[in-house]
Design an enzyme around this catalytic site. Structure first.
Site, short mmCIF file in Angstrom:
data_model
loop_
_atom_site.label_atom_id
_atom_site.label_comp_id
_atom_site.label_asym_id
_atom_site.label_seq_id
_atom_site.Cartn_x
_atom_site.Cartn_y
_atom_site.Cartn_z
N GLY A 57 0.86 -1.19 0.00
CA GLY A 57 0.00 0.00 0.00
C GLY A 57 0.89 1.22 0.00
O GLY A 57 2.00 1.17 -0.52
N CYS B 268 2.95 5.66 -2.60
CA CYS B 268 3.68 5.64 -3.87
C CYS B 268 3.38 4.42 -4.75
O CYS B 268 2.94 4.59 -5.88
CB CYS B 268 5.18 5.72 -3.62
SG CYS B 268 5.68 7.30 -2.94
N1 LIG Z 1 5.89 10.05 0.35
C1 LIG Z 1 6.94 9.41 -0.12
O1 LIG Z 1 7.49 8.50 0.51
C2 LIG Z 1 7.51 9.76 -1.48
C3 LIG Z 1 8.76 9.25 -1.86
C4 LIG Z 1 9.28 9.60 -3.10
C5 LIG Z 1 8.56 10.44 -3.93
N2 LIG Z 1 7.33 10.91 -3.56
C6 LIG Z 1 6.63 11.81 -4.46
O2 LIG Z 1 6.80 13.14 -3.99
C7 LIG Z 1 5.62 13.92 -4.24
C8 LIG Z 1 5.10 14.50 -2.94
O3 LIG Z 1 4.70 13.45 -2.10
P1 LIG Z 1 4.36 13.69 -0.55
O4 LIG Z 1 4.12 12.34 0.03
O5 LIG Z 1 5.40 14.58 0.04
O6 LIG Z 1 2.98 14.49 -0.70
P2 LIG Z 1 2.15 15.26 0.41
O7 LIG Z 1 0.75 15.18 0.00
O8 LIG Z 1 2.57 14.79 1.78
O9 LIG Z 1 2.64 16.78 0.30
C9 LIG Z 1 2.37 17.63 -0.77
C10 LIG Z 1 2.27 19.05 -0.22
O10 LIG Z 1 2.24 19.96 -1.31
C11 LIG Z 1 1.40 21.05 -0.96
N3 LIG Z 1 1.01 21.77 -2.18
C12 LIG Z 1 0.25 21.34 -3.21
N4 LIG Z 1 0.18 22.29 -4.17
C13 LIG Z 1 0.93 23.33 -3.75
C14 LIG Z 1 1.27 24.61 -4.31
N5 LIG Z 1 0.84 24.98 -5.52
N6 LIG Z 1 2.03 25.44 -3.58
C15 LIG Z 1 2.49 25.07 -2.36
N7 LIG Z 1 2.21 23.88 -1.78
C16 LIG Z 1 1.45 23.02 -2.48
C17 LIG Z 1 0.26 20.38 -0.21
O11 LIG Z 1 -0.44 21.30 0.61
C18 LIG Z 1 1.02 19.31 0.60
O12 LIG Z 1 1.39 19.80 1.88
C19 LIG Z 1 4.65 12.97 -4.93
O13 LIG Z 1 4.79 13.11 -6.32
C20 LIG Z 1 5.13 11.60 -4.50
O14 LIG Z 1 4.79 10.60 -5.43
C21 LIG Z 1 6.81 10.60 -2.34
#
Ligand SMILES: NC(=O)c1ccc[n+]([C@@H]2O[C@H](COP(=O)([O-])OP(=O)(O)OC[C@H]3O[C@@H](n4cnc5c(N)ncnc54)[C@H](O)[C@@H]3O)[C@@H](O)[C@H]2O)c1
Length: 433
Positions: A259, A262
């Site tokens: 789950g 990602c």
């Molecule tokens: N979570 C993980 O373990 C992980 C690992 C590698 C890559 N990623 C990738 O990284 C990216 C982010 O993932 P996450 O888990 O950190 O997401 P998340 O949902 O925890 O955080 C995203 C943040 O972006 C903010 N946001 C959205 N639009 C915005 C804007 N225009 N201006 C300012 N802030 C804005 C949201 O309010 C939120 O706080 C995704 O593409 C994900 O696939 C995640």
């Protein structure tokens, strides 16, 4: 270097704090003003081990700031986009609306040569689209768009960011390479390999990595099903194949299906992207299907442990988050499991060491308990869903006397069958007798 990080989620916040720790000057911006207000008071909106200390030292050093305002972009050497790319409702494509909106917001504020770096996981071609949006919004802007996917794992995010297996930088622009080299120089000095590729290649590397890992997990899960039928032990099979260097031991733990934030969305998005380009990724599609079915099947496994006499019974669930050391509930296997148990007419109560606040947003029809023992009290079966350390050495004697019927279904194989059975339980696990 002066860096602006857009997005203060799991990736943006960790990256911002780590870059500040390297000595860069970082402004981390998020639209969510509650998040920013909390961070400015040293409160971390997510659970990630040791992130609080790193954020606090970043703020105190003066190198890490939080805000809702993008004005620091005019002085930035690089603007990182680390916003969410969830599955688009309906078709499973990556929803790029947050990335595109960020690009539009950035465009008008650029002054001097600036790198725009996509750290979010984005489908092949997104860098081209971000470039187009910025050019269209601000034709005079001097910029380059770089793909720099992130590979950190929640729960070990800081260590992964500071000691990555590799750093992937997708750009063919010489100026961009130089800036990225300076940003990651502290890691390069620590011997982390930097792999320079084309932008599209970098975008594809991230999806290929996640799809491969998801496939590896799904493969061992299917082998576990067979092991159960033929009287073999999947943990020994995993060890037996994992010691082969060509295979490797990691991601061979059989369980209730993957789950998280990602793997599910990225495997879906990759197969959709491939179809858009006229290619069918059958292995990835099979992984997706097998995993979805598996998550749902886990409730049948629990019902089977109760000889399918489950209506009206109380099931205690230990662990709700998709893995230990995070509060992230996105697509957690516990959600499908609990939905299935409720459909069977069972009553569910649950405990998770840090995920219960997040879980309450997803799972409202269950009772939440403060600790594993309160959760087990009076229950007809105990199901271990997330392998938190706290669950690895439970007082089995105490649990057995407190439960209505002593049944444990261990979906993470954290106990030895003989130990649990000799403590007086009926015990079922994954891929073992
Ligand atoms: N979570 C993980 O373990 C992980 C690992 C590698 C890559 N990623 C990738 O990284 C990216 C982010 O993932 P996450 O888990 O950190 O997401 P998340 O949902 O925890 O955080 C995203 C943040 O972006 C903010 N946001 C959205 N639009 C915005 C804007 N225009 N201006 C300012 N802030 C804005 C949201 O309010 C939120 O706080 C995704 O593409 C994900 O696939 C995640």
């Amino acid at each position: 270097m002066r860096i602006v990080m857009i997005g203060a989620g799991y990736v943006g916040l960790v990256s911002a704090a780590c870059f500040a720790d390297f000595g860069h000057d970082v402004t981390c911006v998020d639209k969510d003003s509650n998040k920013i207000a909390a961070l400015n008071q040293y409160r971390i909106p997510i659970f990630e081990p040791d992130l609080d200390k790193l954020v606090e030292s970043g703020i105190n050093s003066g190198r890490l700031r939080f805000g809702v305002d993008l004005s620091d972009i005019s002085n930035a050497d690089a603007v990182f986009i680390a916003v969410g790319t969830p599955s688009r409702r309906g078709d499973g494509h990556a929803d790029l609306s947050y990335v595109h909106a960020a690009a539009r917001e950035i465009a008008g504020l650029l002054e001097g040569f600036t790198l725009i770096v996509t750290k979010s996981t984005v489908p092949v071609g997104t860098g081209d689209e971000v470039e187009r949006i910025i050019q269209e919004t601000n034709p005079a802007a001097d910029f380059a768009v770089v793909a720099n996917p992130e590979f950190l794992r929640e729960g070990a995010a800081i260590r992964d960011f500071q000691h990555p297996d590799r750093i992937v930088v997708g750009t063919e622009d010489e100026r961009a390479r130089k800036v990225m080299g300076r940003i990651y120089r502290p890691l390069y000095l620590n011997q982390a390999p930097i792999l320079y590729t084309s932008r599209r290649t970098a975008e594809l590397i991230k999806y290929a990595a996640n799809a491969f890992l998801a496939t590896k997990i799904t493969f061992i899960n299917e082998i576990a099903d067979l092991a159960e039928r033929v009287g073999a032990n999947v943990q020994d099979v995993a060890r037996g194949i994992g010691l082969d260097n060509r295979i490797g031991a990691k991601f061979l733990h059989a369980g209730p299906g993957y789950g998280g934030s990602c793997f599910p969305k990225d495997t879906r998005a990759l197969s959709k992207t491939a179809l858009d380009f006229g290619v069918q990724l059958r292995v990835v599609e099979a992984t997706l299907t097998v995993n979805e079915i598996r998550k749902r099947t886990m409730s049948r496994k629990v019902a089977g442990a109760l000889d399918h006499d489950i209506r009206g019974k109380t099931i205690a669930v230990l662990g709700l988050t998709f893995k230990p050391d995070t509060d992230d509930m996105r697509e957690a296997p516990s959600i499908a499991l609990i939905a299935g148990l409720l459909d069977f007419g069972a009553k569910v109560r649950a405990h998770d060491p840090v995920g219960m606040e997040q879980a309450k947003k997803e799972l409202s029809d269950i009772e939440y308990c403060d600790d594993p023992y309160a959760c087990a009290r009076g229950a007809d079966a105990l199901v271990i869903v997330t392998e938190w350390r706290q669950f690895r050495a439970l007082d089995l004697e105490r649990i057995r006397t407190d439960m209505a019927t002593p049944i444990i279904v261990d979906l993470r194989n954290i106990y030895r069958p003989e130990d649990v059975r000799s403590a007086g339980f009926k015990y079922e696990s994954i891929g073992r007798q």
